[in-house]
Design an enzyme around this catalytic site. Structure first.
Site, PDB file in Angstrom:
ATOM      1  N   CYS A   1       0.442  -1.091   6.004  1.00 30.46           N
ATOM      2  CA  CYS A   1       0.880   0.491   7.101  1.00 30.46           C
ATOM      3  C   CYS A   1      -0.059   1.143   7.193  1.00 30.46           C
ATOM      4  O   CYS A   1       0.183   2.001   8.613  1.00 30.46           O
ATOM      5  CB  CYS A   1       0.984   1.532   5.223  1.00 30.46           C
ATOM      6  SG  CYS A   1       1.244   2.902   5.681  1.00 30.46           S
TER       7      CYS A   1
ATOM      8  N   CYS B   1       1.888   2.198  -0.664  1.00 26.39           N
ATOM      9  CA  CYS B   1       1.631   3.725   0.329  1.00 26.39           C
ATOM     10  C   CYS B   1       2.715   4.508   0.482  1.00 26.39           C
ATOM     11  O   CYS B   1       3.471   4.334   0.930  1.00 26.39           O
ATOM     12  CB  CYS B   1       0.776   3.043   1.689  1.00 26.39           C
ATOM     13  SG  CYS B   1       0.361   3.821   2.722  1.00 26.39           S
TER      14      CYS B   1
END
Length: 371
Positions: free
Chosen positions: A99, A196
């Site tokens: 991410c 995330c």
């Protein structure tokens, strides 16, 4: 003199909120909230909505402009789909690192510079940047317990000069103290947990939506079948809890817990052993691919440095030899337990992050048992 412009990635947490306040003293600061996951779970659907409201409150309190953007499609394509694919292939990927690489420090960075005319972006990561003779170095955060440099090793040298980490030189306690003094609504908000942008969830239940459970057998290294697992993607090497259903008569006493030591994708089998320091769990080294180097090193020579194989794990001494096709061979000073293919390994010399890569093969202490 006109102040340079900084776009702060604001998550609704205390770290990014205090980061924005710190930067406002020196820069023209604006906050940006990224929505990167479309939630359909009615029990948790308001999580991102609550974070968005927290961001708005903080921006209003410290008097900075506010933006919001939806990168959900990009997150699915660049992060989550790759995460699922690796799980299906028996690996244990780290979606937070992916991410950072694909969303926060690529898509968001480019968006902030191109569309919001930013000079820099900033995040609430506990990491530091050090510049010497126009060369940037990534360093561990001052707060050793909160250091997040491990998650940032994929950054590129040209990106470092466009990034700010305002709280990297601070302890978490100090960050919360500042937030409380400013009467921020997020001052005592718990740190985000889980994947995330997806948040805290029961991972096994969550993954059922995307990966079909395939029940298989659990064997000991001596060849005894002791239970059933509910999908290889639910287990990682070195895992101790929630392995599956273990027959009561086969449970090893609580003073000698069992750990996952191997997986066979074709046979859908999990292999377990007794004890964390069991020789079958130990590795003398490993091979790493997809290397990203942040500090210039002589790849012709063997490098002696420290390595971290998981976030919050202590660092280990090792010897690093650069091989062919962007592959690195690592030999540990002492054997290490639970080396996990798919996880990231990050190199350090003192507090400086040299870079890292993805573990794809371990070098076992003893010959692996075939399953």
């Amino acid at each position: 003199m006109k102040r340079k412009k900084v776009i702060v990635a604001m998550s609704g947490g205390v770290d990014s909120s205090v980061s924005a306040w710190i930067l406002k003293k020196k820069y023209n600061v604006e906050g940006l909230f990224m929505k990167n996951w479309e939630e359909n779970d009615t029990k948790n659907f308001c999580a991102s909505k609550k974070d968005l409201e927290d961001v708005k409150k903080v921006c209003n309190l410290i008097k900075i402009p506010f933006h919001k953007i939806n990168f959900s499609i990009e997150y699915w394509e660049k992060v989550f789909s790759k995460f699922l694919l690796e799980l299906k292939n028996g690996k244990t990927p780290n979606p937070d690192i992916l991410c950072n690489k694909e969303i926060k420090f690529k898509i968001f960075l480019n968006f902030a510079i191109k569309h919001l005319k930013a000079d820099f972006i900033a995040t609430g990561h506990y990491a530091r940047l050090h510049c010497i003779h126009k060369k940037f170095f990534l360093k561990k955060g001052l707060d050793k317990k909160k250091d997040q440099s491990y998650f940032l090793y994929t950054l590129k040298k040209n990106q470092l000069k466009k990034i700010l980490f305002p709280i990297g030189n601070m302890q978490k306690k100090k960050v919360r103290l500042i937030a409380n003094k400013l009467k921020m609504s997020v001052a005592n908000k718990k740190d985000s947990m889980g994947i995330c942008f997806i948040g805290p969830k029961n991972l096994q239940n969550f993954l059922k939506k995307y990966i079909s459970e395939k029940i298989g057998n659990i064997f000991t290294i001596s060849g005894n079948c002791v239970g059933k697992h509910y999908g290889l993607h639910n287990c990682t090497l070195g895992q101790r809890r929630k392995i599956g259903y273990i027959k009561k008569k086969n449970i090893i006493n609580k003073f000698s817990p069992i750990y996952v030591v191997g997986k066979n994708i074709k046979k859908n089998i999990i292999l377990v052993c007794k004890g964390y320091n069991n020789p079958h769990l130990m590795s003398i080294g490993m091979f790493i691919k997809k290397i990203n180097i942040l500090v210039k090193v002589d790849i012709r020579k063997t490098l002696f440095c420290s390595i971290k194989i998981r976030h919050q794990k202590k660092v280990f001494k090792c010897f690093v030899k650069f091989k062919y096709k962007n592959i690195v061979k690592v030999i540990f000073e002492n054997p290490i337990s639970s080396i996990t293919p798919g996880q990231s390994a990050v190199f350090y010399i003192s507090n400086i992050c040299l870079g890292g890569g993805i573990i794809f093969k371990k070098i076992p202490l003893i010959k692996n048992i075939k399953i």
